[in-house]
Design an enzyme around this catalytic site. Structure first.
Site, PDB file in Angstrom:
ATOM      1  N   ASP A  16     -11.830  33.670  32.492  1.00  0.00           N
ATOM      2  CA  ASP A  16     -11.489  32.570  33.501  1.00  0.00           C
ATOM      3  C   ASP A  16     -10.090  34.099  34.729  1.00  0.00           C
ATOM      4  OD1 ASP A  16     -11.561  30.483  34.893  1.00  0.00           O
ATOM      5  OD2 ASP A  16      -9.195  30.234  34.219  1.00  0.00           O
ATOM      6  N   ASP A  18      -8.632  31.759  38.079  1.00  0.00           N
ATOM      7  CA  ASP A  18      -7.282  31.068  38.626  1.00  0.00           C
ATOM      8  C   ASP A  18      -6.163  30.580  37.354  1.00  0.00           C
ATOM      9  OD1 ASP A  18      -9.156  31.152  41.202  1.00  0.00           O
ATOM     10  OD2 ASP A  18      -9.911  29.290  40.707  1.00  0.00           O
TER      11      ASP A  18
END
Length: 236
Positions: A16, A18
């Site tokens: 991922d 963010d």
């Protein structure tokens, strides 16, 4: 480091972006602020507020809930609705949207990566193919992350996490089984639940030292819980 499931050998590591590889909260807050100021200027809407802009986005999402899986498209559709409602000249709408989006994307990428994050990814990239699976709109290359050979974004390339779509595409791209992918993320639902339900292995990057019991909405345990990214090197 805590183990909740038996970790099997893996061939691919996906990440991922963010709040996993950087703190996204201050970045998105500043990007939204700059976006709103630019929109006020471009469309001559000096009284536009964060609240009124948010209300337009909510109306668009209620009409089409799936649009929230593509944050870029959602913003564009909301912009078009706002400008139309504000009686902005039809001939100016496309230009305003293009300029406002470019301004937002610029500020969205004003991200300061820690040297430790870069060093960890560099080290991992020497041993494994790395991929990005994100629900956001950051381009890794624009923030200096060149270690990834694949980047999939929710909405643009398929259903957003926790849907299995992007995980399955990652497995197909690298020609591996899903369980040979180790996915790393901060969100117990989007990342951990999404990865586990797609048949992948999952690392919960718990940077805030949260209690797992405080996240009762999550349905799946991670394979491993880490408190900093560098601990990944102990698994690789």
């Amino acid at each position: 480091m805590r183990f909740y499931r038996q970790l099997q050998p893996f061939n691919i590591i996906s990440f991922d972006l963010d709040d996993t590889l950087y703190d996204n909260r201050s970045v998105i807050a500043e990007a939204e602020k700059q976006f709103l100021c630019e929109l006020q200027r471009l469309a001559a809407l000096p009284h536009l507020t964060v609240e009124s802009w948010g209300q337009v986005k909510r109306v668009v999402a209620v009409a089409n809930p799936l649009i929230m899986e593509d944050v870029v498209h959602w913003r564009i559709v909301a912009l078009e609705r706002l400008l139309t409602q504000s009686a902005v000249s039809v001939g100016k709408i496309d230009t305003i949207i293009s300029q406002a989006m470019a301004h937002f994307i610029h500020w969205r990428h004003q991200i300061a990566l820690s040297p430790q994050t870069k060093a960890t990814l560099d080290s991992l990239a020497e041993r494994y193919p790395l991929a990005v699976i994100t629900n956001g709109n950051v381009d890794p290359k624009k923030i200096g992350l060149t270690q990834f050979s694949l980047c999939l974004r929710g909405g643009e390339h398929g259903r957003a996490k926790p849907h299995f779509d992007l995980f399955a595409q990652t497995a197909a791209h690298f020609n591996v089984r899903s369980d040979q992918i180790l996915h790393v993320g901060d969100n117990l639902q989007a990342d951990v639940q999404g990865a586990v339900q797609a048949g992948c292995q999952a690392v919960w990057l718990n940077l805030n030292s949260d209690s797992l019991l405080a996240h009762q909405q999550s349905r799946n345990l991670p394979h491993v819980e880490l408190t900093n990214l560098k601990q990944l090197l102990l698994l690789a």
